[in-house]
Design a protein around this motif. Structure first.
Motif, PDB file in Angstrom:
ATOM      1  N   LEU A  40       0.839  -1.201   0.000  1.00 22.75           N
ATOM      2  CA  LEU A  40       0.000   0.000   0.000  1.00 22.75           C
ATOM      3  C   LEU A  40       0.873   1.249   0.000  1.00 22.75           C
ATOM      4  N   ARG A  41       1.966   1.209   0.732  1.00 22.13           N
ATOM      5  CA  ARG A  41       2.899   2.341   0.737  1.00 22.13           C
ATOM      6  C   ARG A  41       3.438   2.598  -0.669  1.00 22.13           C
ATOM      7  N   ASP A  42       3.803   1.546  -1.378  1.00 17.38           N
ATOM      8  CA  ASP A  42       4.323   1.706  -2.738  1.00 17.38           C
ATOM      9  C   ASP A  42       3.249   2.233  -3.678  1.00 17.38           C
ATOM     10  N   MET A  43       2.004   1.812  -3.479  1.00 18.40           N
ATOM     11  CA  MET A  43       0.905   2.310  -4.303  1.00 18.40           C
ATOM     12  C   MET A  43       0.739   3.814  -4.160  1.00 18.40           C
ATOM     13  N   LEU A  44       0.789   4.280  -2.925  1.00 23.00           N
ATOM     14  CA  LEU A  44       0.590   5.696  -2.668  1.00 23.00           C
ATOM     15  C   LEU A  44       1.732   6.541  -3.225  1.00 23.00           C
ATOM     16  N   LYS A  45       2.906   5.939  -3.352  1.00 25.46           N
ATOM     17  CA  LYS A  45       4.058   6.670  -3.897  1.00 25.46           C
ATOM     18  C   LYS A  45       4.052   6.727  -5.422  1.00 25.46           C
ATOM     19  N   THR A  46       3.342   5.787  -6.061  1.00 23.35           N
ATOM     20  CA  THR A  46       3.349   5.714  -7.529  1.00 23.35           C
ATOM     21  C   THR A  46       1.922   5.570  -8.068  1.00 23.35           C
ATOM     22  N   PRO A  47       1.068   6.568  -7.880  1.00 22.36           N
ATOM     23  CA  PRO A  47      -0.344   6.432  -8.296  1.00 22.36           C
ATOM     24  C   PRO A  47      -0.521   6.257  -9.802  1.00 22.36           C
ATOM     25  N   LEU A  95       5.382  -4.525 -11.864  1.00 25.78           N
ATOM     26  CA  LEU A  95       5.092  -4.059 -10.510  1.00 25.78           C
ATOM     27  C   LEU A  95       6.237  -4.376  -9.564  1.00 25.78           C
ATOM     28  N   TYR A  96       6.847  -5.556  -9.740  1.00 20.96           N
ATOM     29  CA  TYR A  96       8.013  -5.898  -8.927  1.00 20.96           C
ATOM     30  C   TYR A  96       9.118  -4.878  -9.136  1.00 20.96           C
ATOM     31  N   ASP A  97       9.293  -4.480 -10.394  1.00 25.04           N
ATOM     32  CA  ASP A  97      10.347  -3.525 -10.716  1.00 25.04           C
ATOM     33  C   ASP A  97      10.103  -2.186 -10.029  1.00 25.04           C
ATOM     34  N   ILE A  98       8.846  -1.767  -9.962  1.00 23.37           N
ATOM     35  CA  ILE A  98       8.523  -0.492  -9.323  1.00 23.37           C
ATOM     36  C   ILE A  98       8.885  -0.533  -7.839  1.00 23.37           C
ATOM     37  N   SER A  99       8.501  -1.602  -7.155  1.00 25.84           N
ATOM     38  CA  SER A  99       8.845  -1.729  -5.734  1.00 25.84           C
ATOM     39  C   SER A  99      10.351  -1.818  -5.539  1.00 25.84           C
ATOM     40  N   TRP A 100      11.023  -2.494  -6.443  1.00 31.16           N
ATOM     41  CA  TRP A 100      12.479  -2.625  -6.374  1.00 31.16           C
ATOM     42  C   TRP A 100      13.147  -1.263  -6.518  1.00 31.16           C
ATOM     43  N   GLU A 101      12.662  -0.451  -7.462  1.00 27.89           N
ATOM     44  CA  GLU A 101      13.208   0.883  -7.671  1.00 27.89           C
ATOM     45  C   GLU A 101      12.975   1.764  -6.443  1.00 27.89           C
ATOM     46  N   LEU A 102      11.800   1.676  -5.851  1.00 31.85           N
ATOM     47  CA  LEU A 102      11.524   2.445  -4.641  1.00 31.85           C
ATOM     48  C   LEU A 102      12.453   2.024  -3.510  1.00 31.85           C
ATOM     49  N   GLU A 103      12.709   0.717  -3.427  1.00 29.91           N
ATOM     50  CA  GLU A 103      13.594   0.207  -2.384  1.00 29.91           C
ATOM     51  C   GLU A 103      15.013   0.736  -2.554  1.00 29.91           C
ATOM     52  N   GLY A 105      15.665   3.612  -3.693  1.00 34.67           N
ATOM     53  CA  GLY A 105      15.650   5.061  -3.560  1.00 34.67           C
ATOM     54  C   GLY A 105      15.584   5.767  -4.894  1.00 34.67           C
ATOM     55  N   HIS A 106      15.274   5.020  -5.970  1.00 39.17           N
ATOM     56  CA  HIS A 106      15.166   5.594  -7.307  1.00 39.17           C
ATOM     57  C   HIS A 106      13.723   5.987  -7.609  1.00 39.17           C
ATOM     58  N   LYS A 107      13.551   6.764  -8.663  1.00 38.93           N
ATOM     59  CA  LYS A 107      12.211   7.138  -9.093  1.00 38.93           C
ATOM     60  C   LYS A 107      11.756   6.151 -10.167  1.00 38.93           C
ATOM     61  N   PRO A 108      10.718   5.346  -9.906  1.00 36.65           N
ATOM     62  CA  PRO A 108      10.257   4.361 -10.897  1.00 36.65           C
ATOM     63  C   PRO A 108       9.714   5.040 -12.149  1.00 36.65           C
ATOM     64  N   SER A 109       9.832   4.359 -13.264  1.00 35.86           N
ATOM     65  CA  SER A 109       9.286   4.863 -14.516  1.00 35.86           C
ATOM     66  C   SER A 109       8.633   3.730 -15.276  1.00 35.86           C
ATOM     67  N   LEU A 110       7.689   4.069 -16.144  1.00 38.85           N
ATOM     68  CA  LEU A 110       6.993   3.052 -16.929  1.00 38.85           C
ATOM     69  C   LEU A 110       7.969   2.330 -17.853  1.00 38.85           C
ATOM     70  N   ARG A 111       8.843   3.081 -18.482  1.00 41.71           N
ATOM     71  CA  ARG A 111       9.806   2.472 -19.408  1.00 41.71           C
ATOM     72  C   ARG A 111      10.696   1.462 -18.691  1.00 41.71           C
ATOM     73  N   HIS A 112      11.169   1.838 -17.524  1.00 37.90           N
ATOM     74  CA  HIS A 112      12.061   0.951 -16.771  1.00 37.90           C
ATOM     75  C   HIS A 112      11.327  -0.317 -16.354  1.00 37.90           C
ATOM     76  N   SER A 113      10.071  -0.169 -15.937  1.00 40.63           N
ATOM     77  CA  SER A 113       9.309  -1.338 -15.486  1.00 40.63           C
ATOM     78  C   SER A 113       8.986  -2.271 -16.648  1.00 40.63           C
ATOM     79  N   LEU A 114       8.704  -1.706 -17.814  1.00 37.13           N
ATOM     80  CA  LEU A 114       8.384  -2.529 -18.968  1.00 37.13           C
ATOM     81  C   LEU A 114       9.604  -3.290 -19.480  1.00 37.13           C
TER      82      LEU A 114
END
Length: 264
Positions: A40-47, A95-103, A105-114
């Motif tokens: 839920l924390r990750d969701m709120l950080k990347t709406p 989605l795993y990639d987004i949480s990994w990037e947050l962990e 300390g990076h800013k997740p992006s759609l391109r990176h996750s894809l």
């Protein structure tokens, strides 16, 4: 937080000699709730990213249900739900990639996750093909159960009950087997340069030695899928990203590393 390591038990999994088994950590029964909170924390950080993937996960079951309606096979609705649960871990890579990037300390992006599937491409795509084969196998089993239904019987609850019970039992066993195989395989392949057999055996072993927490986690996943279908798939927009993020944190808690992770 669970920090205790379990010595990899000597069992049929570790003694199979198919591949090595990465040691797992000892999980607590309350860990699944903690994973949901972190998700839920990750969701709120990347709406924005959350909504993108959530809509994708809502479209997929809609297509499955459309195919069921076109075939007229009402008895394959439950297998279709199971199929969705099979495809989910493979599609959750972003989605795993987004949480990994947050962990990190990076800013997740759609391109990176894809592009996350490219880190261990051969084995990750091999895992996707495996899921597709298992999905086809399950559909064939469901078709067999459907074929056993006598066409002269009315579609009443009483007449359908034996086949619903049979389908539920077979589906439950199949779903438990898939939980063993898929629980941690995808994130293992994303983070570590290991082969598919090592990732699968590690996932099976981690689930097997942490039966109670992982059964609770499996129950949460199944409940979320059912709620998504009850809400006409709208619930998947929120529920599937939540489960995806939480699954990454489950992996971090469950699978051991030789060295403590240090992100820049």
């Amino acid at each position: 937080m669970s920090q205790h390591f379990k010595e990899t038990p000597q069992n049929a999994i570790t003694e199979s000699k198919i591949a090595r088994v990465i040691p797992c950590k000892e999980l607590d029964v309350g860990d699944p709730i903690k994973w949901l909170a972190l998700g839920l924390r990750d969701m709120l950080k990347t709406p924005g990213l959350t909504v993108f993937y959530g809509v994708m996960f809502a479209i997929i079951p809609w297509c499955i249900t459309l195919l069921v309606a076109m075939t007229g096979w009402h008895l394959v609705i439950m297998p279709a739900i199971v199929c969705f649960m099979l495809i989910g871990p493979f599609l959750a890579a972003g989605l795993y990639d987004i949480s990994w990037e947050l962990e990190k300390g990076h800013k997740p992006s759609l391109r990176h996750s894809l592009r996350s599937m490219r880190r261990n491409a051969v084995n990750e795509w091999g895992f996707g093909i495996l899921l597709m084969i298992l999905m086809i196998f399950w559909l064939r089993v469901a078709s067999l159960i459907h074929a056993l239904y006598p066409p002269y019987l009315d579609e009443t609850l009483e007449s359908l009950m034996p086949f619903l019970v049979m389908g539920t039992i077979v589906g439950a066993l199949f779903t438990i087997g898939m939980l063993l195989i898929t629980a941690f395989t995808q994130p293992i392949l994303m983070e570590r340069k290991v082969d598919l057999a090592t990732a699968i055996l590690t996932s099976v072993n981690a689930v097997w030695v942490n039966k109670v927490p992982m059964l609770i986690w499996g129950g949460i996943i199944f409940t979320a899928v059912v709620l998504g279908f009850i809400t006409g798939f709208i619930g998947f927009v929120v529920l599937m990203p939540l489960l995806g993020y939480a699954s990454w944190h489950a992996y971090i808690d469950a699978i051991a590393t030789k060295r403590e992770r240090k992100y820049e």
